[in-house]
Structure formats: C-alpha cells, structure tokens
Design an enzyme around this catalytic site. Structure first.
Site, PDB file in Angstrom:
ATOM      1  CD  GLU A  95      -2.714  -1.122   2.523  1.00 25.29           C
ATOM      2  OE1 GLU A  95      -2.777  -0.107   3.241  1.00 25.29           O
ATOM      3  OE2 GLU A  95      -3.234  -2.208   2.820  1.00 25.29           O
ATOM      4  CG  ASP A 151      -3.245   7.355   8.491  1.00 29.35           C
ATOM      5  OD1 ASP A 151      -3.210   6.114   8.499  1.00 29.35           O
ATOM      6  OD2 ASP A 151      -3.452   8.029   7.462  1.00 29.35           O
TER       7      ASP A 151
END
Lengths: 393, 258
Positions: B46, B57
């Site tokens: 990714e 995140d």
C-alpha cells in the site's frame, strides 16, 4: 427552505459527512437523534432555563446612537459579548452538552484555537460534572496562556497538540481521533458550524437563538422583525450562522459576512477562506478550503485567533456561492482601528473577531433609513495584549 | 485475472501487505522501498499518499506524512516516480490516500493515471460507502481499479454486507475502533470480532489492519482472515534501521516470528 440543510446534510454542493468508516456509527447515531432530542420539550425547557439563568440571555439588542451617527444609518448591536464566559460560544457548548447527556455520554472532548470554545466547553462540563478533555495546538497553548489556565481552573484536561502546525486544525484532528478511539462514552463538542453533518446544522440551530432574539427585540425598537442588514464575522462561522438563521429565507434582509484578510488577500498571510479557498474536504465536510495546488491544507493567518481556520462552515460556502450573503475580507489593521472606534464611540471593547464585522459599517454604503444589526460576538478582554501592542491609546 | 484476485486465488492465507508513506524517509525512496518489499517476499504493497491532515491515521503515519510533504512529495511527483514501476515489480500495488488531495488532482485523472502505471486498487478512507456508490464507483470501475472499503468492530452486520457487496479486491478489517498504531496482542474481544466476521463468509477476502505490529498480532489475524496489513511498524523500522533493506528484513522477521 432554500438555504437550510437538505436531508443528506448538504447546503447546495457543500457539506455532507466525509468520515472514515471508523466514525460512521458515531456520526450516524448523531444524525438520527439530534433533531428528535433538540425538539423534545423537556430538553428545550432545560436548555432555555439555562440560557436565561446561566448564560444571561436574552443578550441586549442595543441601539448604538453615536456609532449610528458616524455610519449614517441605524445601527443595532447584538451583544453576544455579554454572555457568560464572554462570547456566543457558550450557547452552543451548553446545547451540545445537554444533548450529550441525553445520549448517555459521560465524557466530553473538544478542540479549541484561541481557547474561547475550550473555555465554554470546560465551563459547561464543570456545571454538568462531566469529564472534559480539550485539544489545543501547542502554539496556541503558548499564545493563550490565560485561557489555558481558565480551563485548568474549571477542571478540564488540556492536551497540547504537537502534530502538523500545532494550531486549531491539528487540534481538531486530534479531537476527532479521540472520539474515534472512544466511540461509546465520548461526545465530541465541535465549536463551530464545521465538521461532518449534522454538526454544521446542529451548531447553527444552537446559535439560532441569536437571530430569534433579534427578531422580537427589533420588533420592540423598530416595529418590524426584519432589519435591512445583518452583519457578522466568520471564522468557521457559528455566530454568523446564528445571526443569519431566522433571516435566511427572507431575501429582504441582506446578509453580510466579514472574514479575516490578515495582512491582505493578496499576501500569503491571510485567513480569507471564501475569497481564497477552493472546494475540498476538511474535517469531514465538503467546503471552501485554503490549500495548496496539491491539496495540502494551508495554515491561515489572522491577528484574530478565532478567525484563522483554513475552512469555512459549508452553509457559509453556499450562502456566498449563491449570492445570498455578501462577503468582505477585512485586514488586521482595519479591524484594530474599528475596535478602537467602537470603544471610543460606545464604551464597548469588542473581541478582535467582532471588530472585523464592524469594519463593514465603513466599507459598505448604507442609506440613512437602513436598519442594521451587527453581532458583537465577544468581548475584548482576551485581546487586550494585542490591542496594547498594536494600538496607540 | 487481475493481480489482487490472482494473489488471493493462489495464496489463501498468511498474506502480508505492507503500507509505507511515499516520500519518507527520503523523497526518492519510493521505488527502492517497493522493490525491497517485493524482493523480500511481501505479498502486496500500500503506497500512502501523504496528506497534511490524515484523520484516520495514528501519530506514526501522520508524522511520516508530514516529513514526506516537507521533503517535497506531491501527487504529480509520485506518478513520475512510479512511471515504470511495473518493469520492476509484479505484486499488487494499492494507493492509500485522502479524498482532498485526489479531488484537487482530479478524481478521474487520478484513476486514469493510476491505472496507466499499473496500480491495482485504491483505499480512500474518507470516502464513505454511500458517497462512493453515488459519485465515484463508476469512475473507479471504468479504469479497472479495485476499491477497498473498511469495516470496524462498530460496523453492523447489515452494513458489513453492504460494504462487502460494493468493495472489490478485499475488505479491510480495522482491528479496533482506534486509529492506527501498534498493539502488543489482540485481546479476546478483538478476536471475537475477527471470528464473527470470518463466520459471515464474505464474498471478498479480508485483511486485518491497524495494530498489527508483531508475530502474535499477525498470527491472530491469519487465524481469522486471509492475512494482515502492517503500517506503523514498518514506518518505525524505516526510522530505526540504517538501510531500507534492513528495515524490510527486520519487519518481515518480526512479523513472521522467525
């Protein structure tokens, strides 16, 4: 209802709820329940009682004689500066914490820039005996020492945010993360008409008490509920949303928003989001955003810590785009001079945010019979250091 | 068969997918990192597109994004760096990024260029299910890209079914209602959630992400899903180790427990 939020949470093409799956349950739960709770008669009774007894509402609608003479029109000031804790922020914090209680939440998180929303949230958390965590950029923690101490004294935990630019947008990211990690017991009190749906609409509704009062108060003064103009400053846009709310569908009432141009819209030091922003996604909402060509969020600048948000409430993006509201970009220097002028004409020291709205009185041309309502969103106590440094008394 | 489908067709379990932030630690490490991960046996990669405000995140990835932006990473540069990546590696490559930067680049232009250089799928966590279906699905599919949606312990069974129906490539199982970051082990509550999902027998393969940082969490993920996604732990190794090669080998042995 041309300007109200639609069923999907949009104002025209702006708004919506662009949240990661991790927040879906929290946000959809709030979407489903906020109107029902807000329209519940017991909820309304409790809120109205507290707005009256605790916040000090209704705030006065004051006919400013000397200012009116200077402007050459009839100027009324909506005195949100007289609210407990010094600004309109408490209207929203109080509403949301009652809503949180009704939803069974026991822990409150909030973001704050200048500290006004943090103080308002810490205040109602003390009142309601709720745990309170306020996220604040490390830079702002240093800049707003006294507000940080107020929050501590009120029993809140202040978490300095060291990510990104260490200011309001980063504090907002961290508050959202906290909410994400504690979905069961925590309620996130957003301080402005920003964030994913339903926040912009919910906050606007809690601030709508401002225009609700303006209507009956103006009726007493002028024998009409509808002024020719309503003027307010916009950062995220909560006091403007509240001031405009009941006039949105009445086209005869012209709406003017004052955003912060900082050193000027042509400089790189500005917070004039509507003038300079492009459509994008920030904090879960599609709106106008100050960003680089590459889509990275730009840190805005304004002398006013309450107006330097890189986005704008989606409602205001829509009002500006549709032409319903006119938007002026006001520089630091213009706002400073207007603050001094109001102080000398009326004996009211306004917040530097509100001073941006005052500048519109000199910039826009009014007719002698025009009735203008201008919202003084907060008082200037918190800005005395800025005023001392930048003005000659 | 496309690269993601053929990966899951040939390898049913113990898949390791690794996330890294493009432009970190050094601006031009992108291709080296991809080659090294592929060379050392990672199954899928990714590629994180750095964003100034990565809401989904945790602190480690957020910091790497900030550093990457300071290094000068941009969407345009990333496409340039990856222009000939398919001459170097054959494992599936997925872009992970946020909607705002992609919108500014132009969503369709982004899909077109991604497909052109051989990217297989997209993970855009702030595009919710309903918006994806209404506004973006047609475009993504037009360019033959997979779109990987996330599920969390808070996602209802009904919604998981909807997500599984729309998602392509695989379904990203978020381990806990928390932003990414390491956990020493998955507690019984999380394992019960993994098992609940496994028993739903989704049409898509599943990978567990968020909090996979060591052999114990990897093994737990493999018990119930087709494998795991590792992000923060790799970023930490990139910071700690003296070379990219060493960061990858340390990560792989930490995860595999060898």
């Amino acid at each position: 209802m041309k300007y109200a939020v639609d069923n999907n949470g949009y104002y025209g093409k702006f708004g919506g709820a662009y949240v990661p799956e991790i927040l879906h349950k929290n946000v959809s739960e709030l979407q489903e329940r906020y109107l029902t709770i807000m329209q519940d008669s017991a909820f309304q009774k409790e809120l109205n009682q507290l707005l009256h007894d605790y916040v000090g509402r209704p705030t006065s609608l004051y006919f400013a004689t000397r200012l009116s003479q200077f402007v050459g029109a009839k100027v009324y000031l909506k005195r949100e500066d007289l609210c407990h804790t010094g600004a309109h922020k408490l209207n929203n914090a109080l509403g949301q914490i009652l809503l949180a209680k009704h939803m069974g939440k026991t822990r409150i998180v909030a973001e704050t820039g200048a500290g006004q929303h943090g103080v308002a949230t810490a205040t109602v958390c003390a009142l309601m005996n709720m745990e309170c965590v306020v996220y604040m950029g490390e830079t702002d923690v240093k800049r707003q020492y006294l507000n940080v101490q107020r929050m501590y004294m009120l029993g809140a935990k202040v978490v300095p945010v060291t990510s990104g630019n260490k200011t309001l947008k980063d504090a907002t990211n961290e508050a959202i993360r906290d909410w994400t990690c504690n979905p069961k017991d925590t309620f996130y009190i957003i301080g402005s008409v920003v964030g994913p749906h339903p926040y912009p609409d919910m906050v606007a509704r809690f601030q709508a008490v401002i225009s609700e009062e303006i209507m009956w108060q103006l009726q007493q003064h002028e024998n009409t509920s509808y002024p020719d103009y309503v003027i307010a400053c916009v950062g995220g846009g909560s006091n403007a949303a509240g001031s405009f709310y009941h006039f949105l569908e009445h086209d005869s009432v012209k709406l003017i928003a004052a955003e912060a141009a900082g050193l000027g819209v042509d400089t790189n030091e500005s917070a004039a989001t509507i003038h300079l922003g492009r459509e994008g996604i920030l904090h879960g909402s599609k709106t106008l955003i100050m960003q680089t060509d590459d889509g990275q969020i730009v840190e805005p600048y304004s002398i006013s810590a309450g107006l330097d948000y890189p986005g704008i409430g989606p409602m205001h993006a829509f009002l500006a785009e549709s032409g319903r509201a006119q938007v002026y970009a006001i520089t630091d220097d213009e706002a400073l001079q207007a603050a001094l002028q109001l102080t000398r004409l009326e004996g009211i020291i306004p917040a530097i945010e509100s001073s941006h709205a005052l500048v519109v009185l000199a910039k826009h041309s009014f007719k002698p019979n025009d009735v203008i309502v201008l919202t003084v969103s907060g008082r200037g106590d918190k800005d005395m250091e800025t005023y001392c440094n930048r003005l000659t008394f | 068969m496309d690269r993601i489908a053929s990966l899951f067709a040939t390898k049913k379990n113990r898949i390791i997918s690794v996330y890294f932030t493009a432009g970190f630690p050094q601006l031009h490490d992108t291709v080296t990192i991809i080659k090294e991960l592929a060379h050392q046996g990672v199954d899928m990669i990714e590629i994180g597109i750095p964003y100034s405000d990565p809401m989904a995140d945790g602190p480690v990835i957020q910091h790497s994004s900030q550093q990457a932006l300071e290094n000068g990473m941009s969407q345009k540069l990333l496409f340039e760096q990856l222009a000939t990546i398919r001459q170097e590696v054959s494992i599936p490559l997925v872009f992970m990024g946020y909607l705002n930067t992609i919108m500014q680049f132009g969503f369709e232009r982004f899909c077109q260029q991604a497909a052109h250089i051989g990217i297989d799928g997209l993970i855009i966590p702030d595009i919710p299910l309903d918006v994806y279906v209404k506004e973006y699905k047609t475009i993504v599919e037009q360019y033959g890209l997979k779109f990987i949606l996330l599920i969390t312990p808070e996602t209802t069974e009904e919604r998981i079914r909807q997500i599984d129906a729309v998602s392509s490539g695989f379904v990203y199982m978020v381990s806990s209602a928390a932003t990414t970051g390491s956990q020493q082990s998955f507690d019984t509550e999380k394992q019960a959630y993994f098992q609940r999902i496994a028993e739903m027998k989704l049409q898509n393969p599943t990978l567990v992400g968020f909090g996979v940082s060591n052999n114990s969490t990897y093994e737990a993920a493999c018990t119930y899903a087709n494998g795991a996604i590792i992000g923060s732990e790799f970023i930490k190794q990139l910071q700690k180790q003296s070379s990219i090669s060493l960061a990858v080998s340390t990560l792989v042995s930490t995860i595999k427990g060898s």
